[in-house]
Scaffold this active site. Sequence first.
Site, PDB file in Angstrom:
ATOM      1  N   SER A  82      -1.805  -2.713   3.764  1.00 39.54           N
ATOM      2  CA  SER A  82      -2.756  -2.613   2.641  1.00 39.54           C
ATOM      3  C   SER A  82      -2.310  -1.616   1.585  1.00 39.54           C
ATOM      4  CB  SER A  82      -4.157  -2.220   3.127  1.00 39.54           C
ATOM      5  OG  SER A  82      -4.539  -3.019   4.221  1.00 39.54           O
ATOM      6  N   ARG A  83      -1.014  -1.323   1.537  1.00 38.88           N
ATOM      7  CA  ARG A  83      -0.465  -0.371   0.562  1.00 38.88           C
ATOM      8  C   ARG A  83      -1.039   1.039   0.719  1.00 38.88           C
ATOM      9  NH1 ARG A  83       2.896  -3.836   0.834  1.00 38.88           N
ATOM     10  NH2 ARG A  83       3.715  -5.009  -0.939  1.00 38.88           N
ATOM     11  N   LEU A  84      -1.643   1.312   1.897  1.00 37.60           N
ATOM     12  CA  LEU A  84      -2.141   2.669   2.162  1.00 37.60           C
ATOM     13  C   LEU A  84      -1.088   3.427   2.970  1.00 37.60           C
ATOM     14  CD1 LEU A  84      -5.943   2.068   2.821  1.00 37.60           C
ATOM     15  CD2 LEU A  84      -4.802   2.975   0.786  1.00 37.60           C
TER      16      LEU A  84
END
Length: 220
Positions: free
Chosen positions: A197-199
């Site tokens: 999630s691009r986290l």
Amino acid sequence: MSLFDLRKSYELATLTESDVAADPLVQFDRWFQQALEAELEEPNAMTLATVGANGRPSSRIVLLKGFDLNEAATGASGRGLIWFTNYASRKAAELALHPYAALQFHWIGLERQVRIEGTVERTSAAESDEYFASRPLDSRIGAWASPQSEKVASREFLDAEHLRYAQRFGAEVPRPAHWGGYRLVPTYFEFWQGRPSRLHDRICYGLDGQGVWDIARLAP
Ligand SMILES: Cc1cc2nc3c(=O)[nH]c(=O)nc-3n(C[C@H](O)[C@H](O)[C@H](O)COP(=O)(O)O)c2cc1C
């Protein structure tokens, strides 16, 4: 195929504040050993960014050839990361004007990035001699044959220069005065681990006023 659709979810690992070593060079060593164990191709290839006289950045890849884990093995300004190059090259001219640089590793197979910033100094002549002597004969001749970063008339010019120096030196090739190492003495590190999630996890190290490494998490 649209580039819009080129993307990947990063799922291999995590990085937390409690995982990392207090000393960023120790943390770098851990990740470097893991890059070796993963048999990544050229894990020591790193981008080196410098700043030109006009204040503009330029970058290129060089090979990391050493880093100082122990206090005993240090440069004049402290422990650091070492590469070798031509002291008459564009990067060398830029470093002479602005002795600050940024290094970057992208260990794609481990979904990792490392960013390092710091001041740059030449390695000692003894360090440069030691590494130069370990290079294959053709690479040692190449250090003489290539006026790195200069315009040359042709490929034939380079091959002729290589032959000329090979004949001049035979098997005993001394280190040219214009060739040697640099050591980046870090003031900043960032370890990046890709996450879903691009986290992503980003753990950075900066030096506080007492010369102690301060560890923080950055938003991805
Ligand atoms: C994988 C790879 C490794 C390289 N390693 C070095 C190196 O260790 N030293 C070096 O001077 N150039 C190395 N180069 C070439 C540099 O990227 C660059 O072309 C050269 O140093 C000239 O840069 P400059 O004109 O900005 O000074 C490497 C290139 C690649 C792609």
